[in-house]
Design an enzyme around this catalytic site. Structure first.
Site, mmCIF file in Angstrom:
data_model
loop_
_atom_site.group_PDB
_atom_site.id
_atom_site.type_symbol
_atom_site.label_atom_id
_atom_site.label_comp_id
_atom_site.label_asym_id
_atom_site.label_seq_id
_atom_site.Cartn_x
_atom_site.Cartn_y
_atom_site.Cartn_z
ATOM 1 N N GLY A 46 0.835 -1.190 0.000
ATOM 2 C CA GLY A 46 0.000 0.000 0.000
ATOM 3 C C GLY A 46 0.871 1.242 0.000
ATOM 4 N N GLN A 51 2.743 10.011 1.191
ATOM 5 C CA GLN A 51 4.079 9.399 1.302
ATOM 6 C C GLN A 51 5.018 9.792 0.166
ATOM 7 O OE1 GLN A 51 2.265 5.320 2.198
ATOM 8 N NE2 GLN A 51 4.210 5.209 3.281
ATOM 9 N N CYS A 90 5.585 -0.272 7.235
ATOM 10 C CA CYS A 90 5.224 0.867 6.382
ATOM 11 C C CYS A 90 6.426 1.214 5.507
ATOM 12 C CB CYS A 90 4.870 2.053 7.273
ATOM 13 S SG CYS A 90 4.479 3.560 6.382
ATOM 14 N N LEU A 91 6.173 1.537 4.239
ATOM 15 C CA LEU A 91 7.275 1.863 3.329
ATOM 16 C C LEU A 91 8.030 3.121 3.770
ATOM 17 C CD1 LEU A 91 5.755 1.059 -0.181
ATOM 18 C CD2 LEU A 91 7.465 -0.248 1.095
ATOM 19 N N HIS A 132 -4.647 1.232 7.207
ATOM 20 C CA HIS A 132 -3.317 1.843 7.257
ATOM 21 C C HIS A 132 -3.236 3.043 6.300
ATOM 22 C CE1 HIS A 132 1.250 1.272 7.571
ATOM 23 N NE2 HIS A 132 1.121 2.136 6.590
ATOM 24 N N GLU A 133 -3.715 2.860 5.068
ATOM 25 C CA GLU A 133 -3.609 3.942 4.073
ATOM 26 C C GLU A 133 -4.545 5.103 4.415
ATOM 27 O OE1 GLU A 133 -1.019 3.768 2.393
ATOM 28 O OE2 GLU A 133 -0.729 1.646 2.842
ATOM 29 N N HIS A 136 -2.939 7.204 6.959
ATOM 30 C CA HIS A 136 -1.934 8.113 6.376
ATOM 31 C C HIS A 136 -2.567 9.433 5.944
ATOM 32 C CE1 HIS A 136 1.983 6.249 6.241
ATOM 33 N NE2 HIS A 136 1.532 5.132 5.678
HETATM 34 NI NI NI Z 1 2.464 3.269 5.496
#
Ligand code: NI
Length: 150
Positions: A46, A51, A90-91, A132-133, A136
């Site tokens: 995701g 981000q 998380c990226l 999660h997204e 964000h």
């Molecule tokens: Ni994330």
């Protein structure tokens, strides 16, 4: 399509609120294409626009479950039930993981790149990815939901 730079932990942009998407134009399509390519390039499941430094309520999800890439724009969770505890990362925080508590099942609605409203019901990893997204987009990071490390 292009791979964009993913903002990392110390970037305060990650704590900001994203604004609704109002224009369903070529620029949005480009953003969503780039998000998908960037997510796949980083082997994540995701990625939200914030981000990559774009404060708009858009994200892509691909949990590798055969559903392909799901694009969510201006998403709203309609209903959530149950709970699950699984490892999450998380990226924007490479190498950092924790066990989080999330709803087991979520129902949401979101617009697609053309502005049409779509409805989704997700469970397991996909439910977690949606939560999660969407977090964000509200400047909330997964660490807030961590209940223990391993
Ligand atoms: Ni994330």
């Amino acid at each position: 399509m292009a791979i964009r730079r993913i903002l990392k932990h110390d970037d305060l942009t990650l704590l900001k609120n994203s604004r609704p998407v109002e224009r369903f134009d070529d620029r949005l399509a480009q953003l969503l294409d780039d998000l998908a390519q960037t997510m796949h390039g980083a082997e994540g499941c995701g990625l939200a626009a914030v981000q990559v430094g774009v404060l708009r309520r858009a994200a892509v999800i691909d949990c590798g479950d055969g559903s392909g890439v799901t694009e969510i724009v201006n998403p709203e969770i309609i209903e959530s039930s149950g709970s699950q505890e699984e490892q999450e990362g998380c990226l924007s925080f490479p190498g950092e993981y924790g066990i989080t508590r999330r709803p087991a099942v979520v129902k949401l609605r979101a617009q697609n790149r053309r502005g049409q409203w779509c409805f989704y019901k997700a469970e397991g990893l996909r439910a977690r990815a949606f939560c999660h997204e969407i977090d964000h987009m509200n400047g909330v990071l997964f660490q807030k939901h961590v209940i223990r490390k391993e």
